[in-house]
Write a protein that holds these residues in place. Structure first.
Motif, mmCIF file in Angstrom:
data_model
loop_
_atom_site.group_PDB
_atom_site.id
_atom_site.type_symbol
_atom_site.label_atom_id
_atom_site.label_comp_id
_atom_site.label_asym_id
_atom_site.label_seq_id
_atom_site.Cartn_x
_atom_site.Cartn_y
_atom_site.Cartn_z
ATOM 1 N N ALA A 143 15.909 -25.936 -60.772
ATOM 2 C CA ALA A 143 16.676 -25.580 -59.384
ATOM 3 C C ALA A 143 18.243 -24.744 -59.476
ATOM 4 O O ALA A 143 18.523 -23.937 -58.921
ATOM 5 N N TRP A 144 19.244 -25.731 -60.268
ATOM 6 C CA TRP A 144 20.124 -25.488 -60.839
ATOM 7 C C TRP A 144 20.018 -24.003 -60.958
ATOM 8 O O TRP A 144 21.718 -23.618 -60.819
ATOM 9 N N TRP A 169 29.002 -29.747 -59.137
ATOM 10 C CA TRP A 169 28.316 -30.555 -58.020
ATOM 11 C C TRP A 169 26.907 -30.364 -58.591
ATOM 12 O O TRP A 169 26.507 -31.099 -58.610
ATOM 13 N N GLY A 170 26.561 -29.516 -60.066
ATOM 14 C CA GLY A 170 25.241 -29.382 -60.093
ATOM 15 C C GLY A 170 25.355 -30.756 -61.133
ATOM 16 O O GLY A 170 24.182 -31.452 -60.882
ATOM 17 N N ALA A 171 26.489 -30.336 -61.584
ATOM 18 C CA ALA A 171 26.318 -31.697 -62.877
ATOM 19 C C ALA A 171 25.835 -33.125 -62.058
ATOM 20 O O ALA A 171 24.960 -34.262 -62.570
ATOM 21 N N SER A 172 26.764 -32.877 -61.466
ATOM 22 C CA SER A 172 26.275 -34.492 -60.747
ATOM 23 C C SER A 172 25.487 -34.787 -59.819
ATOM 24 O O SER A 172 24.654 -35.793 -59.708
ATOM 25 N N SER A 173 24.925 -34.037 -59.179
ATOM 26 C CA SER A 173 23.706 -33.786 -58.899
ATOM 27 C C SER A 173 22.029 -34.507 -59.735
ATOM 28 O O SER A 173 21.514 -35.209 -59.044
ATOM 29 N N VAL A 174 22.303 -33.618 -61.002
ATOM 30 C CA VAL A 174 21.453 -33.793 -62.247
ATOM 31 C C VAL A 174 21.568 -35.936 -62.130
ATOM 32 O O VAL A 174 20.666 -35.812 -62.513
ATOM 33 N N ALA A 191 11.484 -35.474 -62.168
ATOM 34 C CA ALA A 191 12.602 -35.655 -61.297
ATOM 35 C C ALA A 191 13.614 -34.416 -61.836
ATOM 36 O O ALA A 191 14.605 -33.138 -61.185
ATOM 37 N N THR A 192 14.385 -35.341 -63.167
ATOM 38 C CA THR A 192 15.483 -34.523 -63.344
ATOM 39 C C THR A 192 15.114 -32.992 -64.180
ATOM 40 O O THR A 192 16.486 -32.116 -63.967
ATOM 41 N N GLY A 193 14.046 -32.918 -64.570
ATOM 42 C CA GLY A 193 13.639 -31.309 -64.851
ATOM 43 C C GLY A 193 13.792 -30.832 -63.585
ATOM 44 O O GLY A 193 14.492 -29.538 -63.670
ATOM 45 N N ILE A 194 13.059 -30.879 -62.539
ATOM 46 C CA ILE A 194 13.291 -29.566 -61.201
ATOM 47 C C ILE A 194 14.560 -29.940 -61.185
ATOM 48 O O ILE A 194 14.759 -28.845 -60.583
ATOM 49 N N ALA A 195 15.296 -30.179 -61.157
ATOM 50 C CA ALA A 195 16.786 -30.756 -60.672
ATOM 51 C C ALA A 195 17.924 -29.313 -61.655
ATOM 52 O O ALA A 195 17.838 -29.556 -60.717
#
Length: 250
Positions: free
Chosen positions: A191-192, A164-169, A184-188
């Protein structure tokens, strides 16, 4: 023992006259003084002996009183800590420079991750029979399942959380604006990884080495087995000389 009679009541001294002629009155023997029946005295005595008795031997009403005092103290401390935490968060939110009125820094950071995912879901559910809101709700439920199940220690939930985290990133990277895609990708990712401290709690990449101490050897008697053949000795030949024959003597 069978011939004796055990008196159940104290024997009273008889009425009569002694050897000197004096009159002996009737009286019962002296009884020991009874303990005080005042309940307040016994309560003070139990309270005085509580420090020496310890938790296991003190009276039950003292234990209940201590537990009640502890619960009240915890409630007061939690209420005070909640007020302090709210005041601290409010001050931190007010100190951050905002571009929109009425929005907090936490909401902005969450929007950096959430808005690209919403856009990605809306773009890729155009030809499906399910709506974008339903897919977004399913995405949230899967995330909560992976977080809670991973915290409990379920292996399947931890695998779900990782996917789930990999697909969200990847969704954030694909749908974020080109100018701020990297941020945005770094913040995601941050957070993950922060949430993974709860979902992957107790997981270690170190190999587990179990050093089992061998049990002590049990006593085994040494039994030696050797094949042997015992042949009995032959019996001596019988003497055929008759007993009534004697040697002639001169």
């Amino acid at each position: 023992m069978l011939g004796k009679v055990i008196p159940m009541f104290p024997k009273a001294e008889p009425v009569g006259y002694s050897a000197s002629g004096r009159h002996v009155p009737f009286r019962f023997p002296a009884t020991p003084p009874r303990e005080s029946a005042n309940p307040s005295t016994s309560r003070w005595e139990e309270l005085r002996q509580a420090p020496q008795a310890g938790w296991h031997l003190m009276a039950n009403w003292i234990k209940a009183l201590l537990v009640l005092i502890g619960v009240c103290a915890v409630i007061i401390l939690l209420d005070t800590a909640g007020d302090i935490f709210d005041a601290t968060v409010s001050r931190m939110a007010d100190s951050v420079l905002t571009t929109r009125a009425g929005t907090s820094a936490a909401g902005k950071l969450w929007g950096v991750v959430d808005n690209p995912i919403r856009s990605y879901i809306s773009q890729h559910t155009a030809g499906l029979s399910v709506s974008a809101s339903a897919v977004y709700t399913f995405w949230q439920l899967v995330g909560w399942f992976g977080l809670i199940g991973g915290f409990i220690g379920t292996t399947g939930a931890r695998i779900t959380w990782t996917c789930w985290g990999a697909s969200s990133v990847l969704a954030v990277w694909s749908a974020a604006p080109a100018d701020g895609r990297t941020i945005a990708t770094g913040i995601a990712v941050l957070a993950w990884t922060i949430a993974s401290t709860l979902a992957l709690r107790g997981l270690s990449l170190r190999p587990v080495v179990n050093n089992f101490i061998p049990p002590a050897p049990t006593f085994q008697p040494q039994i030696e087995i050797r094949p042997e053949i015992h042949i009995p000795a032959p019996a001596p030949a019988p003497d055929d000389t008759p007993d009534n024959v004697h040697q002639f003597q001169r």
